[in-house]
Scaffold this motif. Sequence first.
Motif, mmCIF file in Angstrom:
data_model
loop_
_atom_site.group_PDB
_atom_site.id
_atom_site.type_symbol
_atom_site.label_atom_id
_atom_site.label_comp_id
_atom_site.label_asym_id
_atom_site.label_seq_id
_atom_site.Cartn_x
_atom_site.Cartn_y
_atom_site.Cartn_z
ATOM 1 N N PHE A 40 -25.056 -10.824 40.513
ATOM 2 C CA PHE A 40 -25.594 -11.484 41.704
ATOM 3 C C PHE A 40 -24.850 -11.199 43.005
ATOM 4 N N VAL A 41 -23.577 -10.891 42.960
ATOM 5 C CA VAL A 41 -22.832 -10.587 44.187
ATOM 6 C C VAL A 41 -22.223 -9.189 44.073
ATOM 7 N N PRO A 42 -22.040 -8.515 45.220
ATOM 8 C CA PRO A 42 -21.469 -7.172 45.154
ATOM 9 C C PRO A 42 -19.992 -7.220 44.758
ATOM 10 N N ALA A 43 -19.620 -6.368 43.801
ATOM 11 C CA ALA A 43 -18.207 -6.239 43.427
ATOM 12 C C ALA A 43 -17.429 -5.795 44.669
ATOM 13 N N PRO A 44 -16.224 -6.300 44.894
ATOM 14 C CA PRO A 44 -15.352 -7.007 43.965
ATOM 15 C C PRO A 44 -15.532 -8.532 43.962
ATOM 16 N N TYR A 45 -16.534 -9.056 44.655
ATOM 17 C CA TYR A 45 -16.846 -10.481 44.551
ATOM 18 C C TYR A 45 -17.407 -10.736 43.157
ATOM 19 N N ASP A 137 -25.973 -9.540 59.778
ATOM 20 C CA ASP A 137 -24.595 -9.149 60.119
ATOM 21 C C ASP A 137 -23.655 -9.259 58.921
ATOM 22 N N MET A 138 -23.977 -10.157 57.987
ATOM 23 C CA MET A 138 -23.178 -10.291 56.765
ATOM 24 C C MET A 138 -23.389 -9.094 55.839
ATOM 25 N N GLY A 139 -24.402 -8.291 56.129
ATOM 26 C CA GLY A 139 -24.679 -7.116 55.310
ATOM 27 C C GLY A 139 -25.804 -7.314 54.320
ATOM 28 N N PHE A 140 -26.842 -8.051 54.712
ATOM 29 C CA PHE A 140 -27.968 -8.312 53.817
ATOM 30 C C PHE A 140 -28.456 -7.048 53.116
ATOM 31 N N GLU A 141 -28.837 -6.038 53.890
ATOM 32 C CA GLU A 141 -29.454 -4.852 53.278
ATOM 33 C C GLU A 141 -28.495 -4.145 52.316
ATOM 34 N N LYS A 142 -27.276 -3.922 52.753
ATOM 35 C CA LYS A 142 -26.304 -3.247 51.893
ATOM 36 C C LYS A 142 -25.962 -4.109 50.676
ATOM 37 N N GLY A 143 -25.672 -5.378 50.903
ATOM 38 C CA GLY A 143 -25.280 -6.265 49.813
ATOM 39 C C GLY A 143 -26.385 -6.464 48.786
ATOM 40 N N SER A 145 -28.897 -4.490 48.268
ATOM 41 C CA SER A 145 -29.124 -3.202 47.594
ATOM 42 C C SER A 145 -28.084 -2.974 46.509
ATOM 43 N N LEU A 146 -26.821 -3.274 46.815
ATOM 44 C CA LEU A 146 -25.755 -3.112 45.818
ATOM 45 C C LEU A 146 -25.966 -4.022 44.615
ATOM 46 N N THR A 147 -26.354 -5.254 44.857
ATOM 47 C CA THR A 147 -26.548 -6.158 43.726
ATOM 48 C C THR A 147 -27.742 -5.727 42.880
ATOM 49 N N LEU A 148 -28.796 -5.221 43.514
ATOM 50 C CA LEU A 148 -29.917 -4.701 42.747
ATOM 51 C C LEU A 148 -29.466 -3.517 41.894
ATOM 52 N N GLU A 149 -28.639 -2.640 42.449
ATOM 53 C CA GLU A 149 -28.095 -1.520 41.669
ATOM 54 C C GLU A 149 -27.293 -2.031 40.474
ATOM 55 N N GLN A 150 -26.547 -3.116 40.657
ATOM 56 C CA GLN A 150 -25.781 -3.704 39.556
ATOM 57 C C GLN A 150 -26.713 -4.241 38.467
ATOM 58 N N LEU A 151 -27.822 -4.846 38.876
ATOM 59 C CA LEU A 151 -28.787 -5.356 37.908
ATOM 60 C C LEU A 151 -29.446 -4.205 37.160
ATOM 61 N N VAL A 152 -29.803 -3.137 37.858
ATOM 62 C CA VAL A 152 -30.378 -1.955 37.220
ATOM 63 C C VAL A 152 -29.389 -1.362 36.222
ATOM 64 N N ALA A 153 -28.110 -1.298 36.587
ATOM 65 C CA ALA A 153 -27.076 -0.762 35.695
ATOM 66 C C ALA A 153 -26.956 -1.610 34.422
ATOM 67 N N LEU A 154 -27.115 -2.917 34.544
ATOM 68 C CA LEU A 154 -27.066 -3.779 33.357
ATOM 69 C C LEU A 154 -28.233 -3.465 32.416
ATOM 70 N N TYR A 155 -29.401 -3.223 32.988
ATOM 71 C CA TYR A 155 -30.546 -2.854 32.159
ATOM 72 C C TYR A 155 -30.265 -1.522 31.452
ATOM 73 N N THR A 156 -29.777 -0.550 32.192
ATOM 74 C CA THR A 156 -29.469 0.763 31.627
ATOM 75 C C THR A 156 -28.461 0.643 30.504
ATOM 76 N N ALA A 157 -27.442 -0.192 30.682
ATOM 77 C CA ALA A 157 -26.405 -0.380 29.662
ATOM 78 C C ALA A 157 -26.968 -1.015 28.396
ATOM 79 N N GLU A 158 -28.009 -1.850 28.533
ATOM 80 C CA GLU A 158 -28.618 -2.504 27.369
ATOM 81 C C GLU A 158 -29.498 -1.557 26.562
ATOM 82 N N GLN A 159 -29.904 -0.452 27.176
ATOM 83 C CA GLN A 159 -30.835 0.475 26.498
ATOM 84 C C GLN A 159 -30.131 1.408 25.546
#
Length: 159
Positions: A40-45, A137-143, A145-159
């Motif tokens: 849900f949050v971009p690493a390293p958070y 200004d907090m980085g909505f688009e970047k943040g 996008s990064l969290t979506l990439e993290q969610l996609v990576a979790l799906y890939t890891a489960e496959q």
Amino acid sequence: MSYLSPFDPERDLILEKVVPVPANFLYRGWTDPDLLMKWFVPAPYSVSDCEVDPVPGGAFTLTIRDPEGNESSEPGCYLRLIPDELVVFTDTLGPGFRPTGNAFFTGMISFQTTDDGTRYTARAIHGTAEHRKRHADMGFEKGWSLTLEQLVALYTAEQ
């Protein structure tokens, strides 16, 4: 799928991407606490704790830990859920639809199956242009996008 309200460029932010992940996994990412804590949050958070009850009025409260170990938590709740299609949540209201007094935004996340996977649309609806600007200004688009990439990576890891 249409949103619950028309897009307002003065107060809303939007992220739309097609990802090679089925809609049911993306929906689960927003409603399963074990999965939610992993992306849900971009690493390293990180998410150190969460309370979710995926029903209208049910808790959507996460505790976010920054890299220095400081934590913050804001209560929220789900407003509407359509399995594998839509998740709407807010920090304006807490569990049981109780006002929080800390309104920042309402999120609308939709999932639409495409030939290439799923069109993932995340929209942050703000009460004021100032809140929208603050979120941008907090980085909505970047943040987001990064969290979506993290969610996609979790799906890939489960496959």
